[in-house]
Design a protein around this motif. Structure first.
Motif, PDB file in Angstrom:
ATOM      1  N   ILE A  68       1.260  -1.296   0.247  1.00 19.78           N
ATOM      2  CA  ILE A  68      -0.112  -0.266  -0.032  1.00 19.78           C
ATOM      3  C   ILE A  68       0.984   1.244   0.013  1.00 19.78           C
ATOM      4  O   ILE A  68       1.158   2.377  -0.260  1.00 19.78           O
ATOM      5  CB  ILE A  68      -0.948  -0.175   1.459  1.00 19.78           C
ATOM      6  N   LEU A  69       1.783   1.469   0.488  1.00 16.11           N
ATOM      7  CA  LEU A  69       2.590   2.737   0.669  1.00 16.11           C
ATOM      8  C   LEU A  69       3.272   2.734  -0.711  1.00 16.11           C
ATOM      9  O   LEU A  69       3.617   3.713  -0.560  1.00 16.11           O
ATOM     10  CB  LEU A  69       3.579   2.219   1.429  1.00 16.11           C
ATOM     11  N   VAL A  70       3.974   1.989  -1.008  1.00 18.17           N
ATOM     12  CA  VAL A  70       5.077   1.477  -2.579  1.00 18.17           C
ATOM     13  C   VAL A  70       3.816   1.959  -3.238  1.00 18.17           C
ATOM     14  O   VAL A  70       3.795   2.715  -4.821  1.00 18.17           O
ATOM     15  CB  VAL A  70       4.953   0.679  -2.952  1.00 18.17           C
ATOM     16  N   MET A  71       2.166   1.927  -3.592  1.00 16.62           N
ATOM     17  CA  MET A  71       1.072   1.732  -4.098  1.00 16.62           C
ATOM     18  C   MET A  71       1.093   3.389  -4.077  1.00 16.62           C
ATOM     19  O   MET A  71       0.413   4.052  -5.500  1.00 16.62           O
ATOM     20  CB  MET A  71       0.163   1.714  -3.761  1.00 16.62           C
ATOM     21  N   THR A  72       0.818   4.234  -3.015  1.00 20.86           N
ATOM     22  CA  THR A  72       0.591   5.122  -2.959  1.00 20.86           C
ATOM     23  C   THR A  72       1.266   6.394  -2.714  1.00 20.86           C
ATOM     24  O   THR A  72       1.669   7.713  -2.146  1.00 20.86           O
ATOM     25  CB  THR A  72      -0.184   5.703  -1.600  1.00 20.86           C
ATOM     26  N   GLY A  73       2.871   5.819  -2.793  1.00 17.12           N
ATOM     27  CA  GLY A  73       4.422   6.615  -3.181  1.00 17.12           C
ATOM     28  C   GLY A  73       4.389   7.254  -1.673  1.00 17.12           C
ATOM     29  O   GLY A  73       5.967   8.173  -1.647  1.00 17.12           O
ATOM     30  N   VAL A 170       2.519  12.404 -12.163  1.00 19.59           N
ATOM     31  CA  VAL A 170       2.475  11.789 -13.508  1.00 19.59           C
ATOM     32  C   VAL A 170       2.284  11.955 -14.958  1.00 19.59           C
ATOM     33  O   VAL A 170       3.064  11.827 -15.848  1.00 19.59           O
ATOM     34  CB  VAL A 170       1.137  10.925 -13.278  1.00 19.59           C
ATOM     35  N   PHE A 171       1.752  12.975 -15.564  1.00 27.40           N
ATOM     36  CA  PHE A 171       1.859  13.806 -16.318  1.00 27.40           C
ATOM     37  C   PHE A 171       3.125  14.638 -16.303  1.00 27.40           C
ATOM     38  O   PHE A 171       3.388  14.950 -17.869  1.00 27.40           O
ATOM     39  CB  PHE A 171       0.184  15.073 -16.800  1.00 27.40           C
ATOM     40  N   GLY A 194      -0.143   2.891 -16.830  1.00 21.56           N
ATOM     41  CA  GLY A 194       0.356   2.130 -15.756  1.00 21.56           C
ATOM     42  C   GLY A 194       0.721   2.675 -14.736  1.00 21.56           C
ATOM     43  O   GLY A 194       1.102   2.104 -13.138  1.00 21.56           O
ATOM     44  N   ARG A 195       0.629   4.316 -14.678  1.00 22.58           N
ATOM     45  CA  ARG A 195       1.556   5.381 -13.180  1.00 22.58           C
ATOM     46  C   ARG A 195       0.034   5.339 -12.000  1.00 22.58           C
ATOM     47  O   ARG A 195       0.402   5.402 -11.349  1.00 22.58           O
ATOM     48  CB  ARG A 195       1.220   6.376 -14.042  1.00 22.58           C
ATOM     49  N   ILE A 196      -1.141   4.705 -12.411  1.00 23.58           N
ATOM     50  CA  ILE A 196      -1.980   4.919 -11.685  1.00 23.58           C
ATOM     51  C   ILE A 196      -3.452   4.123 -11.906  1.00 23.58           C
ATOM     52  O   ILE A 196      -3.239   3.679 -12.440  1.00 23.58           O
ATOM     53  CB  ILE A 196      -2.744   6.338 -11.760  1.00 23.58           C
ATOM     54  N   PHE A 201      -9.411   5.599 -15.440  1.00 22.78           N
ATOM     55  CA  PHE A 201      -8.141   6.597 -15.815  1.00 22.78           C
ATOM     56  C   PHE A 201      -7.355   5.778 -17.241  1.00 22.78           C
ATOM     57  O   PHE A 201      -6.681   5.601 -17.957  1.00 22.78           O
ATOM     58  CB  PHE A 201      -6.741   6.337 -15.314  1.00 22.78           C
ATOM     59  N   GLU A 202      -6.773   4.279 -17.078  1.00 26.80           N
ATOM     60  CA  GLU A 202      -6.838   3.194 -17.972  1.00 26.80           C
ATOM     61  C   GLU A 202      -7.682   3.565 -19.276  1.00 26.80           C
ATOM     62  O   GLU A 202      -7.485   2.950 -20.049  1.00 26.80           O
ATOM     63  CB  GLU A 202      -6.967   2.229 -17.393  1.00 26.80           C
ATOM     64  N   GLU A 203      -9.190   3.405 -19.170  1.00 23.71           N
ATOM     65  CA  GLU A 203      -9.565   2.645 -20.308  1.00 23.71           C
ATOM     66  C   GLU A 203      -9.844   4.454 -20.911  1.00 23.71           C
ATOM     67  O   GLU A 203      -9.459   4.493 -22.032  1.00 23.71           O
ATOM     68  CB  GLU A 203     -11.110   3.588 -19.335  1.00 23.71           C
TER      69      GLU A 203
END
Length: 309
Positions: A68-73, A170-171, A194-196, A201-203
């Protein structure tokens, strides 16, 4: 006497840290790295891959908190979380020893050990909600600009200063990759996708990739952005429904815990029986264990639902 022995133990442990030139963060990193070590034998790797052998409760909580910590930066904060967990482990056991309840010591120590990892799990939900709100704004203004100029790089650059972290980062990386590393926009969009971790967002990224081949498909972007707004409204309603049982549980925990000091003023003999007799101390230990187990179940079972359609 117990207080003096406890202070002597704390002083001895502190002395060992000074003699061995160890820092608490380094010690906790090595300790939790040992708990998270990968299987050494081929049989253990097969059992883990086929999920025949489930990981222990502690290892599972630590692994999920780290993910979770890695996923949330916030991956750099994992060492701090481990250090706080170990400190609470010692504090919980010390508190039980100070009040003279040795049955309660292992329960309090193990229960407080999991508190930081539960907190990480709860904060992940709020982080995702904030990212979704910022992402909704970003996709809306970028899509509007792209429909006007039909150039995704220009559309992102025009609105980059309107965005907030972490979506802005990200952008910004997307713009840097296209301008400085590789001018292939489709490859950059695949990396951006794949960043978020967000289905809409993926769609949106997939539809934007299709627009690079056929500009007439740009009309599909606006409905995708509107979908995110609808999902935010529905998710807010679902979160409200799920939060109510959690609030009731917290209220009940405070009532159960508050009855112990209240008993001191209402009936002194009952209080002494509960605090200083073996039967009363065992009851307190069982009650504390049930509270910690219930907390873990409530956190897992009342996590906010997410509407994805």
């Amino acid at each position: 006497m117990t207080m003096i022995q406890l202070l002597a133990c704390v002083g001895m442990i502190t002395g060992f840290f000074f003699l061995l030139h160890l820092r608490p963060v380094e010690f906790t990193d090595d300790l939790f790295s040992f708990l998270l070590r990968k299987p050494k034998t081929l049989k253990e790797e097969i059992n883990e891959a086929t999920r025949r052998k489930k990981p222990g409760i502690l290892k599972k909580e630590i692994t999920e908190a780290q993910d979770i910590l890695v996923m949330t930066g916030r991956g750099s904060r994992f060492s701090l979380v481990c250090a706080v967990s170990l400190a609470l482990f010692a504090a919980g056991g010390s508190f039980a020893i100070m009040i003279g309840n040795f049955f309660l010591a292992p329960v309090m120590a193990c229960g407080f050990l999991f508190v930081p990892f539960w907190y990480v799990r709860l904060t992940a939900n709020y982080y995702k909600k904030n990212v979704s709100a910022e992402l909704e704004t970003a996709l809306s203004i970028i899509t509007t600009a792209y429909l006007r100029n039909e150039d995704i790089l220009t559309a992102v650059e025009e609105n980059l200063h309107y965005l907030n972290p972490p979506v802005q980062n990200v952008f910004r990386d997307f713009v840097t990759q296209v301008k400085m590393v590789n001018p292939d926009v489709e490859a950059a969009l695949k990396v951006l996708r794949g960043r978020i971790e967000n289905d809409v967002f993926e769609e949106w990224c997939d539809a934007l990739s299709d627009c690079q081949l056929d500009r007439s498909l740009k009309t599909t972007l606006t409905p995708i952005v509107n979908k995110m707004s609808d999902m935010r409204i529905v998710n807010a309603e679902l979160e409200f429904l799920v939060t109510e049982p959690r609030k009731e549980f917290i209220t009940m925990v405070f009532l159960v815990s508050g009855n112990i000091p209240l008993m001191y003023f209402l009936n002194r003999s009952w209080y002494e029986t509960l605090m200083f007799t073996p039967v009363g101390q065992i009851m307190l230990a069982v009650t504390a264990a049930l509270i910690f187990i219930s907390t873990a179940l409530v956190i897992r079972l009342t996590k906010p639902l997410e509407y994805r359609r």
